[in-house]
Design a protein around this motif. Structure first.
Motif, PDB file in Angstrom:
ATOM      1  N   THR A   1     -11.108   1.527  29.711  1.00 35.44           N
ATOM      2  CA  THR A   1     -11.471   0.095  29.749  1.00 35.44           C
ATOM      3  C   THR A   1     -10.269  -0.812  29.923  1.00 35.44           C
ATOM      4  N   ASN A   2      -9.070  -0.232  30.022  1.00 32.80           N
ATOM      5  CA  ASN A   2      -7.849  -1.033  30.091  1.00 32.80           C
ATOM      6  C   ASN A   2      -7.149  -0.912  31.446  1.00 32.80           C
ATOM      7  N   TRP A   3      -7.935  -0.760  32.522  1.00 36.97           N
ATOM      8  CA  TRP A   3      -7.325  -0.688  33.853  1.00 36.97           C
ATOM      9  C   TRP A   3      -6.442  -1.913  34.073  1.00 36.97           C
ATOM     10  N   PRO A   4      -5.321  -1.750  34.778  1.00 36.43           N
ATOM     11  CA  PRO A   4      -4.399  -2.876  34.951  1.00 36.43           C
ATOM     12  C   PRO A   4      -5.040  -4.033  35.717  1.00 36.43           C
TER      13      PRO A   4
ATOM     14  N   TYR B   1      -9.529  -1.204  43.744  1.00 34.46           N
ATOM     15  CA  TYR B   1     -10.034  -1.364  45.110  1.00 34.46           C
ATOM     16  C   TYR B   1     -11.293  -0.520  45.304  1.00 34.46           C
ATOM     17  N   GLY B   2     -12.263  -0.674  44.421  1.00 35.88           N
ATOM     18  CA  GLY B   2     -13.468   0.127  44.472  1.00 35.88           C
ATOM     19  C   GLY B   2     -13.236   1.490  43.837  1.00 35.88           C
ATOM     20  N   PRO B   3     -14.322   2.258  43.614  1.00 37.50           N
ATOM     21  CA  PRO B   3     -14.210   3.524  42.879  1.00 37.50           C
ATOM     22  C   PRO B   3     -13.994   4.772  43.724  1.00 37.50           C
ATOM     23  N   LEU B   4     -14.051   4.669  45.065  1.00 36.48           N
ATOM     24  CA  LEU B   4     -14.057   5.878  45.881  1.00 36.48           C
ATOM     25  C   LEU B   4     -12.821   5.965  46.778  1.00 36.48           C
ATOM     26  N   HIS B   5     -12.002   6.997  46.536  1.00 38.75           N
ATOM     27  CA  HIS B   5     -10.786   7.215  47.315  1.00 38.75           C
ATOM     28  C   HIS B   5     -10.604   8.714  47.505  1.00 38.75           C
ATOM     29  N   ILE B   6     -10.055   9.104  48.660  1.00 43.84           N
ATOM     30  CA  ILE B   6      -9.847  10.522  48.948  1.00 43.84           C
ATOM     31  C   ILE B   6      -8.413  10.740  49.392  1.00 43.84           C
ATOM     32  N   GLY B   7      -7.756  11.712  48.738  1.00 44.05           N
ATOM     33  CA  GLY B   7      -6.407  12.092  49.101  1.00 44.05           C
ATOM     34  C   GLY B   7      -6.377  13.516  49.620  1.00 44.05           C
ATOM     35  N   THR B   8      -5.165  14.026  49.814  1.00 42.19           N
ATOM     36  CA  THR B   8      -4.991  15.432  50.179  1.00 42.19           C
ATOM     37  C   THR B   8      -3.947  16.051  49.252  1.00 42.19           C
TER      38      THR B   8
ATOM     39  N   LEU C   1     -16.616  -4.913  40.543  1.00 45.63           N
ATOM     40  CA  LEU C   1     -15.667  -3.839  40.799  1.00 45.63           C
ATOM     41  C   LEU C   1     -15.466  -2.932  39.595  1.00 45.63           C
ATOM     42  N   ASP C   2     -16.006  -3.315  38.448  1.00 42.90           N
ATOM     43  CA  ASP C   2     -15.969  -2.453  37.263  1.00 42.90           C
ATOM     44  C   ASP C   2     -17.059  -1.382  37.296  1.00 42.90           C
ATOM     45  N   LEU C   3     -18.040  -1.548  38.178  1.00 42.26           N
ATOM     46  CA  LEU C   3     -19.196  -0.655  38.198  1.00 42.26           C
ATOM     47  C   LEU C   3     -18.848   0.693  38.814  1.00 42.26           C
TER      48      LEU C   3
END
Length: 461
Positions: free
Chosen positions: A456-459, A167-174, A5-7
């Protein structure tokens, strides 16, 4: 957090292609992460792990055969709850709306499905998407993974919380006034609001855009190649352009960059925010850019005009509800919108005309500069259960003064992390480009990201 999940999204897809990563293993790691964190951050709606795993197994079979259905085959992604997905209700964050399954995918969801992405969940938003908050009468309270007592911002609250929680690298908002950039700023993500019409959206409205919210600029670039493809349902969409979103970082030597530290009204930028933005501007200067201090593009008249126009619009929507359903609306939103009931038509029309006043000042701002830097959020953070940074429905937009003009002006704008407050909350740098220069915005954001280095310090919650 699982190393998978770091990738970056591109590295995951390369792993699928060369068979060093299985879509099934990746989805399993993601579901494990969600199971651990979701009770704390409450980012998701319509999360269906069994369906996601079945789609991952089908994707794995296709990759084994060398027959992916598209460039995102098997890649997990979330979309904001307001983005319709077929057969799933769109509650708009409020308990006041009857749950009716959507008849079809909205443009963004349709493009993702065409490219083989797995929409494993949708993400939360506040009532009607009209708060910079994770507070909703329908969804559980979404929280900021960097500090669970604090707000992730909104209205793309769940997308921000999901991205920061891993939760993975890809998210889309508005985004209609900052709803991608504001929460991205408070959670350390790269949030991109395109030129109006670059990403087709349905329903469309003045200033309303969809945009990526990702840990890296490159993750967002991967999504742009997908979600910018045309869709005739958006009458505001731009002619499609086959843009090379992977273009390299910009050489900023000789580039003129405006620095806007005063929004013109609203909340003043707090000391930690000012320090981080000025440090980022200095980095551009060190690399050869010319920094030019510029005046704000927003006035109190513009902001208050937009406020009354939006109050009236939303009150018009709410009055169509039954009294029983109307009583279920978040009291903050109800009180805010109800003021529109007493506004006279002249006030409302004049208020809406302020969108054109913003459009002019935003265009004029680029007469002498190539880009503009500013804070995204003026304040560091605020409590998770507040409806907005002021928590006052009489002052609902005091925190969006750096972001909302660019929705009305239609310029591309992004939030990119440029540091942290003394309490450890991320701070977002806003970079704005002239209308239609979306690619150049990506290129200058890539440059700043390279200077800054990876986060590099994501919670780890």
């Amino acid at each position: 957090m699982s190393e998978l999940l770091d990738l970056s999204a591109r590295d995951v897809l390369k792993g699928f292609q060369d068979k060093t990563i299985s879509p099934v293993d990746y989805m399993a790691a993601l579901c494990d992460r969600v199971e651990t964190c979701e009770p704390k951050v409450c980012a998701l709606y319509a999360y269906k792990p069994d369906d996601a795993m079945a789609k991952a197994r089908a994707s794995e079979s296709r990759w084994v055969k060398g027959e992916p259905v598209g460039p995102l085959d098997g890649m997990p992604v979330t979309v904001k709850e307001l983005i319709a997905t077929k057969d799933e209700p769109v509650p708009m964050g409020t308990a006041a709306i009857d749950l009716v399954p959507a008849a079809e995918d909205a443009p963004t969801a349709a493009r993702l499905n065409e490219d083989g992405a797995i929409i494993f969940a949708k993400t939360t938003c506040p009532d009607y998407g009209m708060l910079s908050s994770g507070l909703s009468t329908f969804h559980p309270l979404s929280r900021n993974p960097w500090d669970l007592s604090q707000n992730p911002g909104g209205s793309s609250a769940g997308a921000a919380a999901a991205g920061a929680a891993g939760y993975g690298p890809l998210h889309i908002g508005t985004d209609i006034g900052g709803s991608v950039r504001l929460p991205a700023g408070w959670t350390g993500l790269f949030g991109f609001k395109p030129s109006l019409g670059r990403i087709p959206i349905d329903p469309y409205y003045t200033g309303r855009c969809a945009g990526p919210m990702t840990p890296r600029v490159d993750d967002a670039a991967l999504l742009m190649a997908c979600v910018t493809r045309p869709d005739t349902r958006d009458a505001t969409s731009l002619p499609y352009q086959d843009i090379d979103w992977d273009a390299p970082a910009m050489d900023v030597r000789g580039v003129k960059i405006g620095l806007m530290m005063d929004a013109g009204c609203g909340i003043d930028a707090e000391p930690d925010v000012k320090a981080a933005i000025l440090a980022a501007a200095k980095e551009f200067e060190v690399h050869g850019a010319e920094i030019i201090e510029i005046e704000p593009v927003l006035t109190r008249e513009m902001l208050d005009g937009l406020d009354i126009a939006w109050r009236a619009r939303f009150w018009g929507m709410m009055r169509k509800l039954s009294p029983a359903n109307r009583s279920k609306i978040l009291p903050y939103i109800h009180e805010w919108a109800e003021a529109g009931a007493s506004a006279n038509p002249t006030e409302i029309a004049s208020g809406f005309d302020q969108t054109f006043a913003m459009r002019k000042t935003c265009a004029d701002a680029f007469d002498k500069v190539d880009f503009i830097l500013s804070p995204v959020n003026p304040n560091v953070s605020y409590p998770a259960d507040w409806a907005s940074p002021t928590n006052d429905p009489a002052k609902p937009f005091e925190h969006i003064c750096f972001t909302v003009p660019w929705n009305m002006g239609e310029q591309p704008a992004c939030s990119i992390n440029c540091g942290y407050s003394q309490t450890g909350i991320p701070i977002g740098l806003q970079i704005v480009a002239p209308r239609f220069e979306d690619l150049k915005l990506f290129q200058i954001a890539r440059a700043y990201e390279a200077w800054r280095g990876p986060i590099t310090n994501w919670p780890d919650i």
